[in-house]
Write an enzyme that holds these catalytic residues in place. Structure first.
Site, PDB file in Angstrom:
ATOM      1  N   ASN A  10       0.868  -1.186   0.000  1.00  0.00           N
ATOM      2  CA  ASN A  10       0.000   0.000   0.000  1.00  0.00           C
ATOM      3  C   ASN A  10       0.903   1.234   0.000  1.00  0.00           C
ATOM      4  O   ASN A  10       1.505   1.554   1.019  1.00  0.00           O
ATOM      5  CB  ASN A  10      -0.898  -0.038   1.247  1.00  0.00           C
ATOM      6  CG  ASN A  10      -1.741   1.211   1.396  1.00  0.00           C
ATOM      7  OD1 ASN A  10      -1.806   2.041   0.480  1.00  0.00           O
ATOM      8  ND2 ASN A  10      -2.384   1.364   2.539  1.00  0.00           N
ATOM      9  N   LYS A  12       0.104   4.258  -0.169  1.00  0.00           N
ATOM     10  CA  LYS A  12      -0.547   5.437   0.443  1.00  0.00           C
ATOM     11  C   LYS A  12      -0.330   6.661  -0.455  1.00  0.00           C
ATOM     12  O   LYS A  12      -0.259   6.502  -1.670  1.00  0.00           O
ATOM     13  CB  LYS A  12      -0.027   5.634   1.874  1.00  0.00           C
ATOM     14  CG  LYS A  12      -0.151   4.332   2.690  1.00  0.00           C
ATOM     15  CD  LYS A  12       0.036   4.491   4.168  1.00  0.00           C
ATOM     16  CE  LYS A  12      -0.123   3.131   4.839  1.00  0.00           C
ATOM     17  NZ  LYS A  12      -0.033   3.193   6.287  1.00  0.00           N
ATOM     18  N   HIS A  97      -9.414   0.941   5.209  1.00  0.00           N
ATOM     19  CA  HIS A  97      -8.078   1.130   5.777  1.00  0.00           C
ATOM     20  C   HIS A  97      -8.180   2.043   6.993  1.00  0.00           C
ATOM     21  O   HIS A  97      -8.995   2.963   7.025  1.00  0.00           O
ATOM     22  CB  HIS A  97      -7.124   1.727   4.737  1.00  0.00           C
ATOM     23  CG  HIS A  97      -5.709   1.719   5.237  1.00  0.00           C
ATOM     24  ND1 HIS A  97      -5.228   2.708   6.056  1.00  0.00           N
ATOM     25  CD2 HIS A  97      -4.718   0.818   5.097  1.00  0.00           C
ATOM     26  CE1 HIS A  97      -3.977   2.408   6.384  1.00  0.00           C
ATOM     27  NE2 HIS A  97      -3.641   1.265   5.810  1.00  0.00           N
ATOM     28  N   GLU A  99      -6.595   4.505   7.963  1.00  0.00           N
ATOM     29  CA  GLU A  99      -6.533   5.959   7.715  1.00  0.00           C
ATOM     30  C   GLU A  99      -7.855   6.478   7.149  1.00  0.00           C
ATOM     31  O   GLU A  99      -8.230   7.626   7.390  1.00  0.00           O
ATOM     32  CB  GLU A  99      -5.338   6.258   6.796  1.00  0.00           C
ATOM     33  CG  GLU A  99      -4.027   6.109   7.565  1.00  0.00           C
ATOM     34  CD  GLU A  99      -2.906   5.420   6.820  1.00  0.00           C
ATOM     35  OE1 GLU A  99      -2.884   5.457   5.582  1.00  0.00           O
ATOM     36  OE2 GLU A  99      -2.036   4.825   7.504  1.00  0.00           O
ATOM     37  N   GLU A 169      -4.933  -5.031  10.627  1.00  0.00           N
ATOM     38  CA  GLU A 169      -3.917  -3.998  10.820  1.00  0.00           C
ATOM     39  C   GLU A 169      -4.196  -3.261  12.128  1.00  0.00           C
ATOM     40  O   GLU A 169      -5.010  -2.321  12.151  1.00  0.00           O
ATOM     41  CB  GLU A 169      -3.943  -2.996   9.655  1.00  0.00           C
ATOM     42  CG  GLU A 169      -3.656  -3.615   8.308  1.00  0.00           C
ATOM     43  CD  GLU A 169      -3.159  -2.578   7.311  1.00  0.00           C
ATOM     44  OE1 GLU A 169      -2.020  -2.707   6.864  1.00  0.00           O
ATOM     45  OE2 GLU A 169      -3.899  -1.623   7.002  1.00  0.00           O
ATOM     46  N   GLY A 175       2.786   2.333  10.780  1.00  0.00           N
ATOM     47  CA  GLY A 175       3.700   3.456  10.613  1.00  0.00           C
ATOM     48  C   GLY A 175       4.428   3.846  11.895  1.00  0.00           C
ATOM     49  O   GLY A 175       5.054   4.893  11.960  1.00  0.00           O
ATOM     50  N   SER A 214       3.820  -2.127  10.247  1.00  0.00           N
ATOM     51  CA  SER A 214       5.273  -2.157  10.442  1.00  0.00           C
ATOM     52  C   SER A 214       5.912  -3.494  10.067  1.00  0.00           C
ATOM     53  O   SER A 214       6.855  -3.944  10.719  1.00  0.00           O
ATOM     54  CB  SER A 214       5.639  -1.765  11.880  1.00  0.00           C
ATOM     55  OG  SER A 214       5.224  -0.423  12.136  1.00  0.00           O
TER      56      SER A 214
HETATM   57  P1  13P Z   1       3.262   0.412   7.655  1.00  0.00           P
HETATM   58  O1  13P Z   1       3.791  -0.870   7.056  1.00  0.00           O
HETATM   59  O2  13P Z   1       3.962   1.632   7.151  1.00  0.00           O
HETATM   60  O3  13P Z   1       3.175   0.332   9.143  1.00  0.00           O
HETATM   61  O4  13P Z   1       1.739   0.571   7.129  1.00  0.00           O
HETATM   62  C1  13P Z   1       0.890  -0.506   7.209  1.00  0.00           C
HETATM   63  C2  13P Z   1      -0.340  -0.181   6.450  1.00  0.00           C
HETATM   64  O5  13P Z   1      -1.112   0.680   6.841  1.00  0.00           O
HETATM   65  C3  13P Z   1      -0.585  -0.897   5.190  1.00  0.00           C
HETATM   66  O6  13P Z   1      -1.861  -0.675   4.726  1.00  0.00           O
END
Ligand code: 13P
Length: 257
Positions: A10, A12, A97, A99, A169, A175, A214
């Site tokens: 992803n 983003k 997701h 976010e 997740e 992140g 992560s």
């Molecule tokens: P990170 O791997 O940067 O923690 O993000 C995970 C994520 O949100 C994938 O959709």
């Protein structure tokens, strides 16, 4: 041998056309080394078409990070219809997701409607679920997962999970560099599979449940080795070809074991 694993990147809201081209050049070149791993990337929507073009003839698939919950075109400024994403070459669409849920306030009901809309357009939804830190600390992880999953089962029926993917997740691991331990991931994944099994054992057994939060080259193998972890949804580490490829290699190695 573990069943086939899936590794999804992803991106983003990152990248330029130039960044994408060099990242994809490496993925396309090296991607053939992972015949048993389903690999997909999720670029920002404006880049989907050029990414899909660069991936023609490669086993790496493309997905969208989000879609509109509407089933038909219309006056919805700023939104993107599933059929449009399909036309650009998407196979998958992320829905829910963290976010989208926590920065943009998407409700469980809207996420479920997006799940239904993805399938309506012939896209395979990847339903993201996961608890926030305060919820975990309050012992509510399973309640949150149940609520998020049942919203989709209520709208689409359990049969709508056939062929779909789920990504667990935990919000506190996204992140932050704070990965869930393999045991924490396994427990959540087993809970998710159990909830589905109570309604349809066959779907529960075959559904692909990814872990995200992560994941890096150096922790992917131990996470993916868990019985109910079928691969990963990778954020930051998917932007660096060497890291992402190392994660794909870890998945392939588990399959070959
Ligand atoms: P990170 O791997 O940067 O923690 O993000 C995970 C994520 O949100 C994938 O959709």
């Amino acid at each position: 041998m573990k069943r086939s694993l899936t590794v999804m990147g992803n991106w983003k809201m990152n990248g330029t056309r130039g960044d994408n081209e060099s990242l994809l050049r490496e993925l396309v070149f090296e991607g053939k080394k992972f015949p048993s791993v389903e690999v997909a990337v999720f670029p920002p929507s404006v880049f989907i078409e050029s990414v899909a073009q660069q991936l023609v003839g490669s086993p790496v698939r493309v997905g969208a990070q989000d879609l509109c919950e509407q089933l038909k075109p219309g006056a919805f400024t700023g939104e993107v219809l599933g059929a449009m994403l399909k036309e650009l070459g998407c196979r998958y669409a992320l829905v829910g997701h963290s976010e989208r849920r926590h920065v943009y306030g998407e409700t469980d009901e809207r996420v479920a409607a997006k799940f239904v809309a993805a399938q309506h357009s012939g896209l395979t939804p990847v339903l993201c679920v996961g608890e926030q830190l305060a919820e975990r600390e309050a012992g509510q992880t399973e309640t949150v997962l149940d609520r998020q999953l049942l919203a989709v089962i209520d709208q689409g029926g359990v049969a709508s999970l056939r062929g779909a993917l789920i990504a667990y997740e935990p919000v506190w691991a996204i992140g932050t560099g704070k990965t869930a331990s393999p045991e924490q991931a396994q427990a959540a994944h087993a809970h998710i599979r159990g909830l589905i099994a109570a309604r349809d054992a066959k779907i529960a057994n075959s559904i692909c449940i990814l872990y995200g939060g992560s994941v890096k080259a150096d922790n992917a193998a131990e996470l993916f080795a868990q019985a109910d972890v079928d691969g990963g949804l990778i954020g930051g580490a998917s932007l660096k070809a060497s890291e992402f490829l190392a994660i794909c290699a870890a998945a392939q190695a588990l399959h070959d074991e």
